[in-house]
Scaffold this active site. Structure first.
Site, PDB file in Angstrom:
ATOM      1  N   ASP A 118       0.812  -1.217   0.000  1.00 19.85           N
ATOM      2  CA  ASP A 118       0.000   0.000   0.000  1.00 19.85           C
ATOM      3  C   ASP A 118       0.847   1.270   0.000  1.00 19.85           C
ATOM      4  O   ASP A 118       0.306   2.374  -0.084  1.00 19.85           O
ATOM      5  CB  ASP A 118      -0.937   0.021   1.212  1.00 19.85           C
ATOM      6  CG  ASP A 118      -2.000  -1.058   1.140  1.00 19.85           C
ATOM      7  OD1 ASP A 118      -2.373  -1.462   0.014  1.00 19.85           O
ATOM      8  OD2 ASP A 118      -2.452  -1.513   2.204  1.00 19.85           O
ATOM      9  N   CYS A 119       2.156   1.120   0.089  1.00 22.65           N
ATOM     10  CA  CYS A 119       3.078   2.255   0.179  1.00 22.65           C
ATOM     11  C   CYS A 119       3.789   2.473  -1.158  1.00 22.65           C
ATOM     12  O   CYS A 119       4.439   1.564  -1.680  1.00 22.65           O
ATOM     13  CB  CYS A 119       4.096   1.988   1.282  1.00 22.65           C
ATOM     14  SG  CYS A 119       5.484   3.133   1.289  1.00 22.65           S
ATOM     15  N   GLY A 120       3.690   3.686  -1.690  1.00 22.18           N
ATOM     16  CA  GLY A 120       4.342   4.006  -2.954  1.00 22.18           C
ATOM     17  C   GLY A 120       5.852   3.850  -2.903  1.00 22.18           C
ATOM     18  O   GLY A 120       6.465   3.337  -3.841  1.00 22.18           O
TER      19      GLY A 120
END
EC number: 1.20.4.1
Length: 140
Positions: A9-11
């Site tokens: 979920d983290c870029g």
């Protein structure tokens, strides 16, 4: 072998994983939010990366504030206990290679841990160039 403690979920975490794979590596991907942490595991990673529980604490988009972990009086032991209970509290991604262990923020920090890079060019999801068309690191 390369291991990435990854949050899809983290870029930044996605950028680091894509960079590792674009360089031709097949990393072991550990989705730590699903799998969780143990105290010995975190202590080992933090020692290898020269981090403390406080310096590895994710302070935004996490329950750190509501758990009162941002107070100066909170000890590293208390933060560590919370990280085991709430894995999302650990900042990410953490990458382990034969060259070392690092919290790879910003994404290009991972280049210091790789023996070879993508041939180039390589850009982050937001379009920021990390490696130019000649395969050289871009410093911004």
């Amino acid at each position: 072998m390369i291991v990435i403690y990854h949050n899809p979920d983290c870029g930044t975490s996605r950028n680091v994983l894509q960079l590792i794979e674009a360089a031709g590596y097949l990393p072991q991907v550990i989705e730590y939010v699903k799998e969780g942490w143990t105290k010995p595991q975190l202590l080992g990673l933090f020692a290898a990366a020269d981090l403390t529980p406080r310096s590895a604490l994710r302070t935004t988009k996490s329950p750190a504030a509501e758990l009162n972990l941002l107070e100066e009086t909170v000890t590293d032991a208390q933060i560590l206990d919370a990280m085991v209970e709430y894995p999302i509290l650990v900042n990410r991604p953490i990458v382990c290679t034969p060259k070392g262990v690092r919290l790879c923020r910003p994404s290009e920090v991972v280049l210091d841990l790789l023996d070879h890079w993508p041939s180039g060019p390589f850009a982050k999801e937001d379009g920021e160039l990390i490696i130019d068309e000649r395969g050289n690191r871009v410093y911004t």
